[in-house]
Motif scaffolding. Structure first.
Motif, PDB file in Angstrom:
ATOM      1  N   ARG A 168       0.734  -1.062   0.141  1.00  0.00           N
ATOM      2  CA  ARG A 168       0.167  -0.019   0.044  1.00  0.00           C
ATOM      3  C   ARG A 168       0.802   1.137   0.128  1.00  0.00           C
ATOM      4  NH1 ARG A 168      -3.220  -3.246   3.619  1.00  0.00           N
ATOM      5  NH2 ARG A 168      -2.055  -2.365   5.267  1.00  0.00           N
ATOM      6  N   VAL A 169       1.968   1.355   0.874  1.00  0.00           N
ATOM      7  CA  VAL A 169       2.867   2.505   0.806  1.00  0.00           C
ATOM      8  C   VAL A 169       3.505   2.568  -0.698  1.00  0.00           C
ATOM      9  CG1 VAL A 169       5.031   3.198   1.657  1.00  0.00           C
ATOM     10  CG2 VAL A 169       3.263   2.269   3.169  1.00  0.00           C
ATOM     11  N   ALA A 170       3.827   1.373  -1.263  1.00  0.00           N
ATOM     12  CA  ALA A 170       4.566   1.526  -2.648  1.00  0.00           C
ATOM     13  C   ALA A 170       3.440   2.172  -3.589  1.00  0.00           C
ATOM     14  CB  ALA A 170       5.000   0.164  -2.973  1.00  0.00           C
ATOM     15  N   LYS A 171       2.297   1.706  -3.580  1.00  0.00           N
ATOM     16  CA  LYS A 171       1.263   2.277  -4.379  1.00  0.00           C
ATOM     17  C   LYS A 171       1.059   3.975  -4.127  1.00  0.00           C
ATOM     18  CE  LYS A 171      -1.406  -1.729  -5.014  1.00  0.00           C
ATOM     19  NZ  LYS A 171      -2.895  -2.624  -4.843  1.00  0.00           N
ATOM     20  N   GLU A 172       1.219   4.239  -2.943  1.00  0.00           N
ATOM     21  CA  GLU A 172       1.188   5.635  -2.571  1.00  0.00           C
ATOM     22  C   GLU A 172       2.313   6.436  -3.319  1.00  0.00           C
ATOM     23  OE1 GLU A 172      -1.121   7.542  -1.238  1.00  0.00           O
ATOM     24  OE2 GLU A 172      -2.533   5.881  -1.161  1.00  0.00           O
ATOM     25  N   TYR A 173       3.392   5.717  -3.330  1.00  0.00           N
ATOM     26  CA  TYR A 173       4.927   6.373  -3.906  1.00  0.00           C
ATOM     27  C   TYR A 173       4.423   6.282  -5.429  1.00  0.00           C
ATOM     28  CZ  TYR A 173       7.152   5.238   0.542  1.00  0.00           C
ATOM     29  OH  TYR A 173       7.379   5.352   1.809  1.00  0.00           O
ATOM     30  N   GLY A 174       3.694   5.456  -5.810  1.00  0.00           N
ATOM     31  CA  GLY A 174       3.416   5.572  -7.250  1.00  0.00           C
ATOM     32  C   GLY A 174       2.587   6.422  -7.646  1.00  0.00           C
TER      33      GLY A 174
END
Length: 601
Positions: free
Chosen positions: A207-213
């Protein structure tokens, strides 16, 4: 959550597949081992039965007939997969007679095998022979018991159908598979729970990586998880910090570059290998505004409206060489340079190009004007100089003997010298006007006096030329105007001289004045009935050295109208021209009404 977690589904699937694979492998191994055991058990059981039957036959054959032997001894011992036969020494079946008429392929094959191999020692081993079943994958075990009856040799053949399949083995395999399925179902709940516990930190990192994306670099993963999940979260957070810092630095640098690109006068466009635009600065939006698109259906032409550019772009990307070209027409001129871009890892691989566009229309016009100016001034200076040379050389050589001829030569020399002086004065005056180094005062004056003076001066001149001349005021006496009276007088003289040159005898020249009170402007027009100006010349009539009809050889420097326009521009006024070829020309200029009270009214 189970249906949303790919890892959970994958792990549960792996557990289920592992259990199923172990059950299948166990079933296969159990089946193979069980079949071998069942086969050996059947052979051992047949061997035991053979020994018993051999003892019984040998002890009772003398007291019973062959039929009684079969009916009372052999037939009762027959079971589903084992039968007994009585064969004579030639291999002919004696009992049971039904075997001869049997439709069973295994039974017929057994009779045939016995008949042909009864006395073949290679086919029997210790009275025992194996025969492959023509129908089933199992084997048929044949055992022969020799005995004497009525001094004749007979054989009891023990016919055993060896079945590798065993119901007990099948039951065991079914139990194994069912227990595996039950174990898989029982493991489902703890597996789901365990996988959920394991994957929850990974899902959080995901989820954090998607936010970064999505560009949100402010969120952070939980680093308190134990083991690799915590280390992964810490790595993600560290990566986010570095990435955020790098993006900020890149954004700042990009903004600096964009600001630089947007303030420069050149248009810049970055192209991919396929010709698509990935970047363009603000200048590109209006740099091609002068160009009319010839092909509205071509997307490329709407971006850069030059076919030559797209051909050069394709060649630049293909060859990796810089391309430079100039595209020009009567209304515009552009210079472009195309520089290839190469892959940072493969220096020989061209991945696109950058185009630099510069509007050189004004510079092109200036260069053309400069060339025309040099050509015109050379021509205008050459004519009087050649005339002077042609007159001075004969005088210097003493070739002109007559005083009257010499006087005529001197008069021509004087006129050409004055003409050359006027040309130089006009050029100097025009240059000073254009460079704004010629200054004159602006003050209120009575334009009516100038018109009256012009009328008095030019009426006899026009009469001598056979031209009707008049000055008309359509709105009565004009108000006081702002400007320089000497320069206004100069402008009227230039326009009248120009009109006189191109108006034939019998024509007319009219000065008309008008006052527009709404806008506070005085309009003064000089109209003639001369030859007029071609429509393709009218846009150039105020250019230096331009003559509308050079073929007629009219005298003049071609600077008068240019000086008139520059004088009016200096005073903040304007001049326009209207003409119809063959019918005449009309020049109109404006003068602003003075704000001070009119002293002459």
């Amino acid at each position: 959550m189970f249906h949303q977690s790919f890892i959970m589904r994958r792990m549960f699937t792996l557990v289920f597949i592992a259990l199923a694979a172990s059950a299948i492998l166990a079933a296969i191994a159990f089946s193979i081992a069980g079949r071998n055991a069942a086969f050996n058990y059947s052979v051992d059981e047949a061997q035991v039965q053979y020994e018993k039957m051999s003892a019984v036959i040998r002890s009772t054959t003398d007291d019973l007939t062959l039929e009684e032997i079969y009916n009372y001894i052999l037939y009762p011992a027959s079971v589903a997969d084992r039968e007994y036969l009585i064969i004579d020494s030639s291999g002919n079946l004696i009992y049971p007679v039904s075997f001869n008429s049997s439709e069973n392929s295994d039974e017929l094959a057994a009779i045939d095998f016995i008949k042909h191999n009864l006395n073949d020692q290679n086919s029997w081993t210790d009275h025992l022979a194996f025969m492959e079943s023509p129908i089933f994958s199992n084997q048929t075990l044949l055992m022969k018991i020799p005995f004497q009856h009525d001094n004749r040799l007979y054989y009891v053949i023990q016919y055993n159908l060896l079945n590798e399949d065993n119901d007990l083995i099948s039951d065991y395999i079914n139990i194994l598979l069912l227990s595996t399925l039950a174990a898989a179902l029982a493991m489902m709940v703890p597996t789901i729970f365990l996988v959920e516990v394991i994957t929850e930190p990974l899902q959080e990192v995901n989820r954090v990586a998607k936010e970064y994306g999505r560009g949100n670099l402010k969120v952070r993963a939980n680093e308190n998880n134990i083991g690799e999940a915590g280390e992964l979260a810490a790595s993600f957070n560290s990566m986010a910090d570095r990435l955020s810092k790098s993006i900020n630095e890149l954004t700042n640098e990009r903004n600096k570059l964009e600001n630089i690109f947007n303030v420069i006068s050149e248009g810049i466009m970055v192209f991919n290998k396929d010709g698509t635009v990935t970047f363009s600065n603000d200048k590109v939006k209006d740099i091609f505004s002068k160009v009319t698109r010839k092909n509205n259906f071509s997307e490329k032409i709407q971006i850069v409206p030059f076919e030559e550019f797209w051909d050069d772009l394709a060649e630049c990307i293909e060859t990796g060489e810089n391309k430079k070209n100039v595209v020009e027409s009567t209304s515009y001129a552009y210079e472009y340079t195309i520089v290839p871009r190469f892959d940072s890892h493969e220096s020989d691989s061209c991945v696109g190009a950058t185009g630099f566009f510069r509007d050189i229309t004004e510079a092109h016009k200036l260069d053309m004007t400069r060339r025309d100016y040099v050509a015109n001034i050379s021509h205008e200076l050459r004519t009087p100089l050649q005339t002077l040379r042609g007159l001075i050389e004969p005088l210097a050589d003493g070739m002109v003997k007559n005083d009257a001829d010499r006087r005529r030569y001197y008069d021509i020399i004087l006129n050409e010298t004055l003409r050359l002086s006027r040309l130089i004065d006009d050029m100097l005056e025009l240059s000073k006007l254009q460079s704004r180094t010629l200054a004159f005062q602006m003050y209120p004056f009575d334009v009516n006096e100038i018109l009256d003076s012009i009328h008095a001066r030019f009426t006899p001149v026009m009469k001598d030329e056979g031209i009707f001349f008049s000055v008309n005021n359509t709105t009565g006496r004009l108000p006081t105007v702002m400007g320089n009276p000497d320069r206004v007088n100069q402008i009227l003289v230039i326009l009248l001289d120009n009109a006189k040159k191109y108006t034939p005898r019998g024509g007319s020249i009219t000065i008309t004045s008008d006052y527009n009170e709404e806008i506070g402007k005085v309009y003064i027009s000089v109209a003639d009935t001369g030859q007029g100006i071609h429509e393709y010349d009218i846009n150039h009539i105020f250019e230096r050295f331009f003559k509308a009809d050079r073929a007629r050889g009219k005298k003049g420097t071609g600077l008068g109208l240019a000086i008139a326009k520059e004088l009016l521009t200096y005073m903040g006024e304007d001049i326009t021209v209207e003409s119809e070829y063959g019918k005449g020309t009309k020049f109109t200029f404006t003068l602003k009404k003075a704000e001070a009270a009119n002293a002459w009214e």
